[in-house]
Motif scaffolding. Structure first.
Motif, PDB file in Angstrom:
ATOM      1  N   CYS A 194       0.805  -1.312  -0.152  1.00  0.00           N
ATOM      2  CA  CYS A 194      -0.044   0.031   0.011  1.00  0.00           C
ATOM      3  C   CYS A 194       1.093   1.408   0.088  1.00  0.00           C
ATOM      4  O   CYS A 194       1.637   1.353   0.745  1.00  0.00           O
ATOM      5  CB  CYS A 194      -1.070   0.161   1.425  1.00  0.00           C
ATOM      6  SG  CYS A 194      -1.667   1.541   1.542  1.00  0.00           S
ATOM      7  N   ILE A 195       0.698   2.157  -0.918  1.00  0.00           N
ATOM      8  CA  ILE A 195       1.561   3.291  -1.171  1.00  0.00           C
ATOM      9  C   ILE A 195       0.952   4.526  -0.532  1.00  0.00           C
ATOM     10  O   ILE A 195       1.355   5.765  -0.739  1.00  0.00           O
ATOM     11  CB  ILE A 195       2.039   3.582  -2.405  1.00  0.00           C
ATOM     12  CG1 ILE A 195       0.874   3.684  -3.339  1.00  0.00           C
ATOM     13  CG2 ILE A 195       2.758   2.314  -2.847  1.00  0.00           C
ATOM     14  CD1 ILE A 195       1.344   3.987  -4.870  1.00  0.00           C
ATOM     15  N   LEU A 196      -0.273   4.303   0.095  1.00  0.00           N
ATOM     16  CA  LEU A 196      -1.022   5.364   0.785  1.00  0.00           C
ATOM     17  C   LEU A 196      -1.589   6.681  -0.028  1.00  0.00           C
ATOM     18  O   LEU A 196      -1.629   7.673   0.337  1.00  0.00           O
ATOM     19  CB  LEU A 196      -0.181   5.887   1.934  1.00  0.00           C
ATOM     20  CG  LEU A 196       0.355   5.191   2.961  1.00  0.00           C
ATOM     21  CD1 LEU A 196       1.531   5.974   4.083  1.00  0.00           C
ATOM     22  CD2 LEU A 196      -0.773   4.522   3.799  1.00  0.00           C
TER      23      LEU A 196
ATOM     24  N   GLY B 251      -4.296   6.763  -1.153  1.00  0.00           N
ATOM     25  CA  GLY B 251      -5.762   7.314  -0.929  1.00  0.00           C
ATOM     26  C   GLY B 251      -6.646   7.116  -1.754  1.00  0.00           C
ATOM     27  O   GLY B 251      -7.792   7.687  -1.597  1.00  0.00           O
ATOM     28  N   HIS B 252      -6.535   6.469  -2.854  1.00  0.00           N
ATOM     29  CA  HIS B 252      -7.766   6.451  -3.938  1.00  0.00           C
ATOM     30  C   HIS B 252      -8.849   5.668  -3.278  1.00  0.00           C
ATOM     31  O   HIS B 252      -9.699   5.875  -3.503  1.00  0.00           O
ATOM     32  CB  HIS B 252      -7.112   5.709  -5.045  1.00  0.00           C
ATOM     33  CG  HIS B 252      -6.139   6.103  -6.095  1.00  0.00           C
ATOM     34  ND1 HIS B 252      -5.480   5.458  -7.039  1.00  0.00           N
ATOM     35  CD2 HIS B 252      -5.625   7.442  -6.041  1.00  0.00           C
ATOM     36  CE1 HIS B 252      -4.664   6.314  -7.738  1.00  0.00           C
ATOM     37  NE2 HIS B 252      -4.965   7.502  -7.031  1.00  0.00           N
ATOM     38  N   CYS B 253      -8.524   4.546  -2.601  1.00  0.00           N
ATOM     39  CA  CYS B 253      -9.554   3.781  -2.006  1.00  0.00           C
ATOM     40  C   CYS B 253     -10.468   4.475  -0.822  1.00  0.00           C
ATOM     41  O   CYS B 253     -11.484   4.301  -0.948  1.00  0.00           O
ATOM     42  CB  CYS B 253      -8.811   2.303  -1.307  1.00  0.00           C
ATOM     43  SG  CYS B 253      -7.799   2.857   0.070  1.00  0.00           S
TER      44      CYS B 253
ATOM     45  N   PHE C 298      -7.383   6.565   6.776  1.00  0.00           N
ATOM     46  CA  PHE C 298      -5.837   6.293   7.302  1.00  0.00           C
ATOM     47  C   PHE C 298      -5.877   6.385   8.796  1.00  0.00           C
ATOM     48  O   PHE C 298      -6.747   7.453   9.232  1.00  0.00           O
ATOM     49  CB  PHE C 298      -5.250   7.395   6.696  1.00  0.00           C
ATOM     50  CG  PHE C 298      -4.925   7.003   5.106  1.00  0.00           C
ATOM     51  CD1 PHE C 298      -4.289   5.842   4.743  1.00  0.00           C
ATOM     52  CD2 PHE C 298      -5.199   8.312   4.222  1.00  0.00           C
ATOM     53  CE1 PHE C 298      -4.233   5.768   3.120  1.00  0.00           C
ATOM     54  CE2 PHE C 298      -5.003   7.695   2.760  1.00  0.00           C
ATOM     55  CZ  PHE C 298      -4.540   6.526   2.486  1.00  0.00           C
TER      56      PHE C 298
ATOM     57  N   LEU D 154      -3.664   2.288   6.239  1.00  0.00           N
ATOM     58  CA  LEU D 154      -5.129   2.098   5.931  1.00  0.00           C
ATOM     59  C   LEU D 154      -5.824   1.402   6.941  1.00  0.00           C
ATOM     60  O   LEU D 154      -5.143   0.124   7.229  1.00  0.00           O
ATOM     61  CB  LEU D 154      -5.130   1.823   4.545  1.00  0.00           C
ATOM     62  CG  LEU D 154      -6.439   1.699   3.913  1.00  0.00           C
ATOM     63  CD1 LEU D 154      -7.231   2.862   3.628  1.00  0.00           C
ATOM     64  CD2 LEU D 154      -6.578   0.916   2.667  1.00  0.00           C
TER      65      LEU D 154
ATOM     66  N   CYS E 262      -7.278   0.965  -6.777  1.00  0.00           N
ATOM     67  CA  CYS E 262      -6.128   0.614  -6.100  1.00  0.00           C
ATOM     68  C   CYS E 262      -4.992   0.404  -7.211  1.00  0.00           C
ATOM     69  O   CYS E 262      -4.984  -0.623  -7.916  1.00  0.00           O
ATOM     70  CB  CYS E 262      -6.014  -0.654  -5.346  1.00  0.00           C
ATOM     71  SG  CYS E 262      -4.418  -0.824  -4.368  1.00  0.00           S
ATOM     72  N   PRO E 263      -3.886   1.220  -7.099  1.00  0.00           N
ATOM     73  CA  PRO E 263      -2.809   1.282  -8.248  1.00  0.00           C
ATOM     74  C   PRO E 263      -1.783   0.081  -8.004  1.00  0.00           C
ATOM     75  O   PRO E 263      -1.012  -0.176  -8.986  1.00  0.00           O
ATOM     76  CB  PRO E 263      -2.299   2.510  -8.348  1.00  0.00           C
ATOM     77  CG  PRO E 263      -2.221   2.974  -6.900  1.00  0.00           C
ATOM     78  CD  PRO E 263      -3.564   2.531  -6.411  1.00  0.00           C
ATOM     79  N   THR E 264      -1.916  -0.701  -6.955  1.00  0.00           N
ATOM     80  CA  THR E 264      -0.827  -1.593  -6.477  1.00  0.00           C
ATOM     81  C   THR E 264      -1.415  -3.078  -6.382  1.00  0.00           C
ATOM     82  O   THR E 264      -0.641  -3.890  -6.244  1.00  0.00           O
ATOM     83  CB  THR E 264       0.075  -1.252  -5.624  1.00  0.00           C
ATOM     84  OG1 THR E 264      -0.957  -1.310  -4.266  1.00  0.00           O
ATOM     85  CG2 THR E 264       0.143   0.382  -5.212  1.00  0.00           C
TER      86      THR E 264
ATOM     87  N   ILE F 114      -5.161  -3.916  -2.306  1.00  0.00           N
ATOM     88  CA  ILE F 114      -6.677  -4.448  -1.855  1.00  0.00           C
ATOM     89  C   ILE F 114      -7.062  -5.529  -3.174  1.00  0.00           C
ATOM     90  O   ILE F 114      -7.051  -5.163  -4.138  1.00  0.00           O
ATOM     91  CB  ILE F 114      -7.739  -3.336  -1.812  1.00  0.00           C
ATOM     92  CG1 ILE F 114      -7.132  -2.150  -0.739  1.00  0.00           C
ATOM     93  CG2 ILE F 114      -9.155  -3.912  -1.729  1.00  0.00           C
ATOM     94  CD1 ILE F 114      -8.358  -1.217  -0.594  1.00  0.00           C
TER      95      ILE F 114
HETATM   96  S1  SF4 Z   1      -5.732   2.493  -3.176  1.00  0.00           S
HETATM   97 FE1  SF4 Z   1      -4.246   0.943  -2.841  1.00  0.00          FE
HETATM   98  S2  SF4 Z   1      -2.360   1.842  -2.471  1.00  0.00           S
HETATM   99 FE2  SF4 Z   1      -3.774   3.632  -2.561  1.00  0.00          FE
HETATM  100  S3  SF4 Z   1      -4.147   3.814  -0.165  1.00  0.00           S
HETATM  101 FE3  SF4 Z   1      -5.504   2.349  -0.804  1.00  0.00          FE
HETATM  102  S4  SF4 Z   1      -4.706   0.296  -0.438  1.00  0.00           S
HETATM  103 FE4  SF4 Z   1      -3.321   1.773  -0.388  1.00  0.00          FE
END
Ligand code: SF4
Ligand code: FES
Lengths: 65, 659
Positions: free
Chosen positions: B131-133, B135-137, B152, B161, B182-184, B187
């Motif tokens: 998770c790169i924080l 905040g999209h989610c 957060f 998160l 989520c870009p990574t 989730i």
């Molecule tokens: S969208 Fe994914 S990467 Fe971004 S804060 Fe949420 S869990 Fe983390």
């Protein structure tokens, strides 16, 4: 004279899309405007000047119900 | 309307909308700016600071984050100064130091000219799906779903998160929006409980709707804010709001029922109830803590579900321009299990009949039932529910009342003209006098004059898109079948055209909202694996639609005479109506009918207009039946059933005498 949705509307110099819509009493939020078949984005409604004799389509995306 | 202005980006002049964010202007102009916390369908995060740009405003230069910098003046922008490059480089190195294995971080680092980092530490997380924080989610949960399940917690390096109290929150409807944005891959969706054939396809297309709700609805129909009540304002402006039993289409006091008034004085935001948890439109609204003034619950504080457009417009139809009345009427209709539309239309009819002197207080049991008599309308509603007094008559519906009060013959024709029902069902709340296609939309609807088969007033009356009988018949073929399809699939119609894609205007057949029609096909395909196109979809509906018509036939209905509308739906019944819009009607006599109105009495002009309009409706019926593959009497032809593969002997038996 211009035609807006097949209705005659008196043209005046500097008549923008916004003014033409006002003249028709059109204030619905989902209107797509075409001037002589050219689409005019909403961002340009205040500045796009309608030429005399133009055919304007103000398409209300149907709604209701 | 949008304020347009010009700014300069890297020496290039760019047109922008005032108050739009700088990032959009920069990328629209063809310049690339790295972003990590930005998502096109979400409000700006402004946290990663990678999108830094230099803005010169009135001679002063400053660095701003482009994603959340609103353009308010003719600024000069640089996206690529040495200072900016240095900032980005350090940021990228820090991100890479913390999350070296995440592909999106690696990519951004490369864009910023960074391949290794000096900032590895004990909090470095090597996982590729860390998770790169960004905040999209968190924002998707809030903005797509109007929920706050994710947030957060912790500060500095402890920021992480979580759900409230670190537990799974029951408010989570497992919509999967968070995973989608989520870009990574931090989730992950581990199970699709409904086991659709292609969950991804469904999700991809569903998320488009969520994104439109989040980004476009506030500029379009404001469904989230005020629900369907937004149409009250529009219908009044276009002379389409039923007033006094559909005599008129607007009223100076209608503002008391506008969505703006309902929002300011009644709706309790936050108490909205979506039809199902997880709907991103959540158009149902609620009035909380409303104190009832009448009826069995008088004095109690209640929560009222609504009012929707139809209920508010029904109040206008009764001439009761009073928000309190509207909400109370709404509550008691719901509580008694009475449809607000049928109740309002039936009471409006009774009001006109009373005002016309066809019935008196003798019939009403002393109720002075004039337009605008709000207390009396509520009394009547309670009587309907209790099976008492005059409420018993009104509760039987308009068709029954017409027969009862028209029995002596003297008033039968007038009652028929103003009694707004077809097939025994009351009209819903739109004035159709100036839209022949919508008269058909009501008249030809299988179950009676409701608008869920076709709402064509704008296409027909305002846009003039369907001028010929054939055009109207095509619309009365396509839309009833398309909208029947929603019913067959159990899908909601509202997200089809109460929010439309940003590029809808330039699509071919924009009136069908093709982007959304394709979405629906994809939902079907994702669930069943069956690919759809327009024809296949229409055929699915046509089988059911024709079957419904045959069922009507079995019950002794389902022919042309059952599709006829009362004249109030097509034109002015009374002198008062004609004269209220004399310019319009006189103009039509001259321009459309070809009769000079000069020197003619109102009655003469009304007769000519009526003959013309009734003739138009008959011609429309011919065209519609032809298009639907029905006989001239409006019965499905056997060959139509055969083409649809439903020429079953038991169905053919029902209609064979009609061929
Ligand atoms: S969208 Fe994914 S990467 Fe971004 S804060 Fe949420 S869990 Fe983390
Ligand atoms: S993209 Fe992250 S601050 Fe702008």
């Amino acid at each position: 004279m211009i035609r807006v949705n097949d209705t005659n509307v008196e043209w005046r110099s500097g008549m923008t899309v916004t003014l033409a819509l006002e003249a028709m009493g059109y204030d619905f939020p989902l209107i797509s405007v075409f001037v002589n078949e050219q689409f005019v984005p909403e961002i340009d409604h205040d500045s796009f000047e309608i030429p005399d004799g133009a055919d304007v389509k103000a398409i209300h995306i149907h709604h209701g119900g | 309307m949008a304020d347009r202005m010009e700014i300069t980006v890297n020496g290039k002049t760019v047109g922008v909308q005032k108050d739009s964010y700088l990032l959009a202007a920069v990328t629209d102009a063809g310049f690339e700016v790295p972003t990590l916390c930005h998502h096109k369908d979400l409000t700006p995060g402004g946290s990663c600071r990678l999108c830094l740009c230099e803005v010169e405003d009135g001679g002063r230069k400053k660095l701003v984050t482009a994603c959340n910098y609103p353009v308010r003046g003719p600024v000069t922008v640089r996206t690529d100064t040495a200072e900016i490059a240095q900032h980005r480089k350090i940021l990228a190195e820090m991100y890479l130091g913390r999350w070296p294995g995440v592909p999106v971080v690696q990519m951004i680092a490369r864009e910023c000219g960074v391949t290794t980092s000096r900032f590895a530490s004990e909090i470095t997380d090597d996982a590729p799906n860390a998770c790169i924080l960004c905040g999209h989610c968190v924002r998707a949960c809030d903005e797509f779903m109007i929920e706050r399940v994710l947030e957060f917690a912790g500060r500095g390096i402890k920021r992480h998160l979580t759900m409230p109290f670190g537990e799974v929150d029951h408010h989570c409807v497992t919509c999967s929006s968070c995973a989608y944005v989520c870009p990574t891959g931090a989730i992950e969706i581990v199970d699709d409980k409904n086991r659709p054939l292609d969950a991804k396809a469904i999700r991809d297309h569903g998320m488009k709707v969520n994104a439109e709700m989040a980004t476009l609805d506030s500029k379009q129909c404001r469904m989230r804010e005020v629900g369907t009540a937004n149409i009250v304002d529009v219908m009044d402006a276009y002379d389409l709001l039923p007033v006094h039993n559909y005599k008129f289409g607007k009223h100076p006091e209608a503002k008391k029922l506008y969505s703006t008034t309902l929002k300011a004085e009644y709706f309790t935001q936050g108490a909205a109830d979506a039809c199902w948890r997880g709907c991103s439109m959540a158009c149902a609204k609620a009035v909380d803590g409303f104190t009832l003034k009448t009826g069995p619950y008088k004095g109690q504080q209640v929560l009222v579900d609504g009012p929707e457009y139809e209920t508010a417009a029904g109040a206008a139809n009764m001439g009761c321009f009073d928000g309190d009345f509207c909400v109370e009427f709404n509550f008691y209709c719901d509580t008694y299990g009475i449809d607000t539309i049928s109740a309002a239309t039936a009471i409006a009819f009774a009001m006109e009949v009373f005002e016309a002197g066809v019935i008196t207080t003798k019939e009403t049991g002393g109720i002075e039932l004039r337009f605008g008599a709000a207390d009396e309308a509520l009394t009547l509603l309670h009587q309907m529910a209790d099976g008492e007094g005059f409420g018993v008559d009104v509760g039987q519906g308009i068709r029954w009342m017409k027969e009862k009060w028209g029995k002596d013959g003297e008033h039968a024709a007038f009652l028929q003209d103003i009694g707004m029902e077809v097939k025994g069902l009351e009209f819903s709340e739109y004035v159709t006098k100036e839209s022949l296609a919508q008269q058909g939309g009501y008249g030809f609807a299988i179950k009676g004059p409701q608008h869920d088969e076709a709402w064509l007033i704008f296409m027909d009356m305002v846009n003039k898109q369907i001028p010929t009988f054939e055009d109207k018949a095509e619309a009365l073929h396509y839309f009833p079948l398309f909208r029947t399809w929603f019913g067959l699939m159990g899908l909601c119609k509202i997200v089809w055209n109460d929010v439309v894609p940003a590029d809808n205007a330039v699509q071919e057949e924009a009136h069908k909202i093709p982007g959304h029609v394709r979405n629906y096909w994809k939902f079907f395909e994702g669930l069943t694996g069956i690919e759809l196109d327009e024809q296949k979809m229409l055929d699915q509906s046509a089988r059911v639609y024709n079957l419904q018509r045959i069922l009507c036939r079995m019950l002794g209905f389902g022919t042309r005479k059952d599709d006829m509308v009362p004249y109030r739906a097509a034109g002015p019944v009374t002198r008062e109506e004609y004269e209220s819009r004399a310019d319009r009607y006189d103009g039509q006599l001259a321009d459309v009918v070809g009769v000079d109105p000069a020197g003619k009495s109102t009655e003469e002009k009304m007769k000519i207009l009526r003959d013309f309009r009734e003739g138009q409706y008959e011609k429309l019926a011919d065209a519609v039946y032809r298009r639907r593959g029905w006989t001239e009497d409006g019965v499905p032809k056997v060959e139509t059933l055969a083409a649809l593969g439903i020429d079953l002997p038991e169905l053919v038996e029902v209609i064979k005498a009609d061929q």
